[in-house]
Write a protein that holds these residues in place. Structure first.
Motif, PDB file in Angstrom:
ATOM      1  N   PRO A 199      97.898 -51.705   3.842  1.00 44.84           N
ATOM      2  CA  PRO A 199      97.201 -52.982   3.989  1.00 44.84           C
ATOM      3  C   PRO A 199      97.961 -54.106   3.302  1.00 44.84           C
ATOM      4  O   PRO A 199      98.574 -53.914   2.254  1.00 44.84           O
ATOM      5  CB  PRO A 199      95.852 -52.741   3.311  1.00 44.84           C
ATOM      6  CG  PRO A 199      96.030 -51.546   2.458  1.00 44.84           C
ATOM      7  CD  PRO A 199      97.147 -50.750   3.047  1.00 44.84           C
ATOM      8  N   ASN A 258      94.320 -58.312   3.109  1.00 50.51           N
ATOM      9  CA  ASN A 258      93.378 -57.401   3.762  1.00 50.51           C
ATOM     10  C   ASN A 258      92.822 -56.405   2.755  1.00 50.51           C
ATOM     11  O   ASN A 258      93.503 -55.999   1.829  1.00 50.51           O
ATOM     12  CB  ASN A 258      94.051 -56.622   4.890  1.00 50.51           C
ATOM     13  CG  ASN A 258      94.456 -57.503   6.036  1.00 50.51           C
ATOM     14  OD1 ASN A 258      93.956 -58.604   6.190  1.00 50.51           O
ATOM     15  ND2 ASN A 258      95.371 -57.030   6.845  1.00 50.51           N
ATOM     16  N   THR A 259      91.602 -55.996   2.998  1.00 49.34           N
ATOM     17  CA  THR A 259      91.018 -54.966   2.136  1.00 49.34           C
ATOM     18  C   THR A 259      91.417 -53.596   2.673  1.00 49.34           C
ATOM     19  O   THR A 259      91.890 -53.464   3.799  1.00 49.34           O
ATOM     20  CB  THR A 259      89.479 -55.072   2.125  1.00 49.34           C
ATOM     21  OG1 THR A 259      88.994 -54.782   3.431  1.00 49.34           O
ATOM     22  CG2 THR A 259      89.010 -56.435   1.678  1.00 49.34           C
ATOM     23  N   MET A 276      89.396 -51.298   3.464  1.00 42.21           N
ATOM     24  CA  MET A 276      88.480 -50.987   4.564  1.00 42.21           C
ATOM     25  C   MET A 276      89.003 -51.539   5.881  1.00 42.21           C
ATOM     26  O   MET A 276      88.926 -50.875   6.907  1.00 42.21           O
ATOM     27  CB  MET A 276      87.089 -51.553   4.275  1.00 42.21           C
ATOM     28  CG  MET A 276      86.092 -51.173   5.325  1.00 42.21           C
ATOM     29  SD  MET A 276      85.961 -49.391   5.506  1.00 42.21           S
ATOM     30  CE  MET A 276      84.379 -49.130   4.853  1.00 42.21           C
ATOM     31  N   GLU A 277      89.552 -52.740   5.882  1.00 39.25           N
ATOM     32  CA  GLU A 277      90.111 -53.307   7.109  1.00 39.25           C
ATOM     33  C   GLU A 277      91.310 -52.511   7.601  1.00 39.25           C
ATOM     34  O   GLU A 277      91.571 -52.440   8.795  1.00 39.25           O
ATOM     35  CB  GLU A 277      90.501 -54.764   6.885  1.00 39.25           C
ATOM     36  CG  GLU A 277      89.315 -55.690   6.726  1.00 39.25           C
ATOM     37  CD  GLU A 277      89.722 -57.096   6.317  1.00 39.25           C
ATOM     38  OE1 GLU A 277      90.831 -57.270   5.756  1.00 39.25           O
ATOM     39  OE2 GLU A 277      88.939 -58.016   6.542  1.00 39.25           O
ATOM     40  N   ALA A 278      92.031 -51.900   6.693  1.00 41.58           N
ATOM     41  CA  ALA A 278      93.175 -51.081   7.078  1.00 41.58           C
ATOM     42  C   ALA A 278      92.742 -49.706   7.576  1.00 41.58           C
ATOM     43  O   ALA A 278      93.365 -49.141   8.475  1.00 41.58           O
ATOM     44  CB  ALA A 278      94.126 -50.934   5.892  1.00 41.58           C
ATOM     45  N   LEU A 338      89.661 -48.931   8.899  1.00 36.80           N
ATOM     46  CA  LEU A 338      88.754 -49.000  10.037  1.00 36.80           C
ATOM     47  C   LEU A 338      89.427 -48.690  11.377  1.00 36.80           C
ATOM     48  O   LEU A 338      88.882 -47.896  12.158  1.00 36.80           O
ATOM     49  CB  LEU A 338      88.063 -50.361  10.074  1.00 36.80           C
ATOM     50  CG  LEU A 338      86.866 -50.469  10.993  1.00 36.80           C
ATOM     51  CD1 LEU A 338      85.811 -49.437  10.626  1.00 36.80           C
ATOM     52  CD2 LEU A 338      86.278 -51.860  10.942  1.00 36.80           C
ATOM     53  N   PRO A 339      90.603 -49.228  11.699  1.00 37.00           N
ATOM     54  CA  PRO A 339      91.233 -48.855  12.972  1.00 37.00           C
ATOM     55  C   PRO A 339      91.571 -47.363  13.041  1.00 37.00           C
ATOM     56  O   PRO A 339      91.454 -46.748  14.105  1.00 37.00           O
ATOM     57  CB  PRO A 339      92.516 -49.689  13.013  1.00 37.00           C
ATOM     58  CG  PRO A 339      92.302 -50.799  12.059  1.00 37.00           C
ATOM     59  CD  PRO A 339      91.353 -50.286  11.033  1.00 37.00           C
TER      60      PRO A 339
END
Length: 103
Positions: A14, A18-19, A21-23, A25-26
């Protein structure tokens, strides 16, 4: 190698803005999609053991559910009861077809 990792969102780290979680999630979405495809490919687990549901038997033999019940009463096909469900062995269906063709 660094160029490859930046071009693939599933393998990159990440960015600072970006957090985590954003990394992640995909990647989780990809795993969920792969699991759905895997489970869809398995189909009915009973099929691996040569077991068919009554609806499948009626479609395969092109008979009504009433005719299937009559076959049960006459002993032509005998269902197995497993966990409250009725299944038919594929081998029994094949054998019953051989018996009716030879008479």
């Amino acid at each position: 190698m660094e160029v490859f990792m930046q071009s693939n969102p599933y393998l990159s780290y990440p960015k600072k803005e970006n957090t985590v979680m954003e990394a992640v999630l995909p990647l989780l979405n990809l795993l969920a999609e792969l699991l759905k495809r895997l489970l869809a490919g398995l189909g009915n687990p009973a099929h691996r053991h040569g077991l068919l549901l009554p609806e499948e038997v009626t479609m395969m033999l092109r008979i009504s559910i009433r005719t299937l019940r009559r076959y049960n009463e006459q002993g032509i096909l005998r269902p197995l009861k497993i966990g409250g469900m009725r299944y038919y062995l594929m081998s029994d269906i094949i054998e019953s077809g051989r018996g009716s063709g030879s008479s």
